[in-house]
Design a protein around this motif. Structure first.
Motif, short mmCIF file in Angstrom:
data_model
loop_
_atom_site.label_atom_id
_atom_site.label_comp_id
_atom_site.label_asym_id
_atom_site.label_seq_id
_atom_site.Cartn_x
_atom_site.Cartn_y
_atom_site.Cartn_z
N MET A 102 -22.15 1.00 -18.90
CA MET A 102 -20.95 0.42 -18.30
C MET A 102 -20.46 1.34 -17.17
O MET A 102 -20.44 2.56 -17.32
CB MET A 102 -19.87 0.27 -19.38
CG MET A 102 -18.54 -0.27 -18.89
SD MET A 102 -17.47 -0.74 -20.25
CE MET A 102 -17.30 0.80 -21.17
N LYS A 103 -20.09 0.71 -16.07
CA LYS A 103 -19.60 1.45 -14.91
C LYS A 103 -18.17 0.99 -14.59
O LYS A 103 -17.92 -0.20 -14.45
CB LYS A 103 -20.51 1.24 -13.71
CG LYS A 103 -21.95 1.71 -13.97
CD LYS A 103 -22.80 1.73 -12.71
CE LYS A 103 -24.18 2.28 -13.02
NZ LYS A 103 -25.00 2.47 -11.80
N LEU A 104 -17.28 1.95 -14.48
CA LEU A 104 -15.87 1.66 -14.27
C LEU A 104 -15.38 2.31 -12.99
O LEU A 104 -15.83 3.38 -12.60
CB LEU A 104 -15.04 2.17 -15.45
CG LEU A 104 -15.43 1.65 -16.84
CD1 LEU A 104 -14.61 2.35 -17.91
CD2 LEU A 104 -15.23 0.14 -16.92
N ALA A 105 -14.44 1.64 -12.33
CA ALA A 105 -13.85 2.16 -11.10
C ALA A 105 -12.39 1.76 -11.04
O ALA A 105 -11.91 0.95 -11.86
CB ALA A 105 -14.61 1.63 -9.88
N THR A 106 -11.69 2.32 -10.06
CA THR A 106 -10.27 2.03 -9.89
C THR A 106 -10.03 1.51 -8.49
O THR A 106 -10.18 2.25 -7.51
CB THR A 106 -9.41 3.28 -10.15
OG1 THR A 106 -9.56 3.66 -11.52
CG2 THR A 106 -7.94 3.01 -9.86
N THR B 47 -20.52 5.32 -18.50
CA THR B 47 -20.69 5.73 -19.88
C THR B 47 -22.04 6.44 -20.02
O THR B 47 -22.96 6.22 -19.23
CB THR B 47 -20.62 4.52 -20.83
OG1 THR B 47 -21.46 3.47 -20.32
CG2 THR B 47 -19.19 4.02 -20.95
N VAL B 48 -22.14 7.29 -21.02
CA VAL B 48 -23.33 8.13 -21.18
C VAL B 48 -24.60 7.29 -21.31
O VAL B 48 -25.66 7.67 -20.79
CB VAL B 48 -23.15 9.05 -22.40
CG1 VAL B 48 -24.45 9.76 -22.75
CG2 VAL B 48 -22.04 10.07 -22.15
N ASP B 49 -24.51 6.14 -21.96
CA ASP B 49 -25.71 5.31 -22.16
C ASP B 49 -26.31 4.82 -20.84
O ASP B 49 -27.51 4.51 -20.78
CB ASP B 49 -25.38 4.11 -23.06
CG ASP B 49 -24.31 3.21 -22.46
OD1 ASP B 49 -23.14 3.62 -22.46
OD2 ASP B 49 -24.65 2.11 -22.00
N GLU B 50 -25.49 4.75 -19.77
CA GLU B 50 -26.01 4.33 -18.47
C GLU B 50 -27.02 5.35 -17.90
O GLU B 50 -27.82 5.02 -17.03
CB GLU B 50 -24.87 4.16 -17.47
CG GLU B 50 -23.99 2.95 -17.70
CD GLU B 50 -24.70 1.63 -17.41
OE1 GLU B 50 -25.66 1.64 -16.60
OE2 GLU B 50 -24.29 0.61 -17.98
N LEU B 51 -26.97 6.58 -18.39
CA LEU B 51 -27.85 7.62 -17.87
C LEU B 51 -29.22 7.61 -18.55
O LEU B 51 -30.15 8.28 -18.08
CB LEU B 51 -27.19 8.99 -18.05
CG LEU B 51 -25.87 9.18 -17.30
CD1 LEU B 51 -25.20 10.47 -17.73
CD2 LEU B 51 -26.09 9.18 -15.79
N GLY B 52 -29.34 6.86 -19.64
CA GLY B 52 -30.63 6.78 -20.33
C GLY B 52 -31.11 8.16 -20.77
O GLY B 52 -30.33 9.00 -21.21
N ASP B 53 -32.43 8.40 -20.59
CA ASP B 53 -32.98 9.68 -21.03
C ASP B 53 -32.66 10.82 -20.09
O ASP B 53 -33.03 11.97 -20.36
CB ASP B 53 -34.49 9.57 -21.23
CG ASP B 53 -35.24 9.13 -19.98
OD1 ASP B 53 -34.62 9.08 -18.89
OD2 ASP B 53 -36.45 8.85 -20.07
#
Length: 341
Positions: A1-5, A202-208
């Motif tokens: 997940m990618k979040l911005a303002t 989120t950390v999961d977006e970075l994968g390995d």
């Protein structure tokens, strides 16, 4: 997940969810008005934001084109911004350049300073300075945003509290640092507003690429369109983010939304200082580092600090070449006295 303002005329902007390819966004106001509000109740908001992100990727919710020029830093202001110095190679070079011994504790106890967090720069807004003689420098870094962290949290507990990752340009005024530190009371005027990447992920977006509390990818830094640095953020990082967050929480709890930085990303080469990209090295994430090496090797610095009109770009790409966080793209400008940062 990618979040911005998104900039919307208010001080804290409006939370949006951005597609993985950074081309579209959806308003997240029904979940949380701001990113800080989302972080304040992360167990409740995170699943809703995740579902919104999935719907956005599927094209099943209204969306608009994403333009990084229209966003604030993910948190336009924060309750806490503490910057570490996890790449001890960088610290060692600083000490060597001024013929100072480095205490052995620097390898076991992180350096950290508390920065100003009331007025972050947007990722595409100018870096404003009153005088070039201040020694204007960029510092390419990685940072994490945490949930509530209890005082005395272990490194493992601290790592589990990491909610988002982003990039940083920790602007430094090198010409002001020596006199300020000589007072024995730390940074203030020499550390103006920092800027952060267009999106936090989120950390999961970075994968390995996320392993052992580190981001194992090159940090791409350029000046005026010319590659300046590509140091790998996962290499030569003496203290991982769990250790840095735990260090920050040693004597106080950290509130949700606190930001912890890595310090300038720096790599060694063959056991010694790094080399410029044009010489086959991985370059540098700040100008000060190459100036230190020039001082050590040639007796004095040759590379100037930033001038008005210079352009800085800081970005990180995944293994497929896609931008993860969007780019920090800033031009150095003279402060006219009537501009609000």
């Amino acid at each position: 997940m990618k979040l911005a303002t998104l900039k919307d005329g208010s001080r804290d902007g409006r939370l949006i969810v951005v597609t993985r390819d950074l081309t579209q966004y959806a308003d997240a106001g029904e979940v949380a008005r701001t990113l800080q509000a989302a972080l304040d109740d992360w167990p409740a908001t995170a699943p809703k934001l995740t579902r919104l992100a999935e719907s956005l990727e599927a094209g099943s919710v209204p969306s608009e084109p994403f333009d990084p020029r229209h966003v604030h830093s993910p948190l336009p202001r924060a309750y806490q911004w503490a910057d570490g110095s996890a790449y001890v190679n960088h610290v060692e070079l600083v000490r060597r350049a001024r013929n100072a011994d480095m205490p052995t504790t620097f390898w076991t106890d992180p350096l950290m300073y508390q920065g100003g967090s009331d007025s972050f720069l947007a990722p595409c807004d100018p870096i404003l300075a009153a005088d070039e003689r201040f020694g204007i420098d960029m510092e390419g870094e990685v940072a994490v945003i945490v949930d509530d962290v209890a005082m005395g949290a272990t490194s493992r507990q601290a790592r589990e509290a990491i909610r988002l990752v982003m990039l940083v340009n920790d602007v430094s005024l090198r010409g002001l640092i020596p006199d300020e530190l000589a007072k024995g009371f730390g940074f203030f005027q020499s550390k103006p507003s920092s800027s952060f990447s267009p999106v936090a992920v989120t950390v999961d977006e970075l994968g390995d690429a996320w392993k052992d509390g580190k981001v194992h990818l090159p940090l791409l830094v350029s000046m005026n369109g010319i590659p300046f640095g590509r140091a790998n953020a996962g290499r030569d990082m003496t203290f991982d983010f769990g250790q840095l967050v735990s260090h920050a929480a040693k004597t106080r709890p950290l509130a949700a939304g606190s930001i912890i930085g890595s310090g300038t990303v720096s790599n060694k080469r063959d056991g010694g200082p790094g080399k410029p990209i044009v010489e086959g090295g991985d370059g540098y994430s700040c100008i000060a580092e190459i100036r230190m090496i020039e001082t050590i090797e040639h007796g004095g610095p040759k590379t100037p600090y930033l001038h008005f009109g210079d352009r800085v770009r800081i970005e990180m790409k995944d293994k497929h070449g896609a931008s993860i966080f969007g780019a920090i793209e800033q031009t150095v400008r003279r402060y006219a006295g009537d501009e609000r940062q």
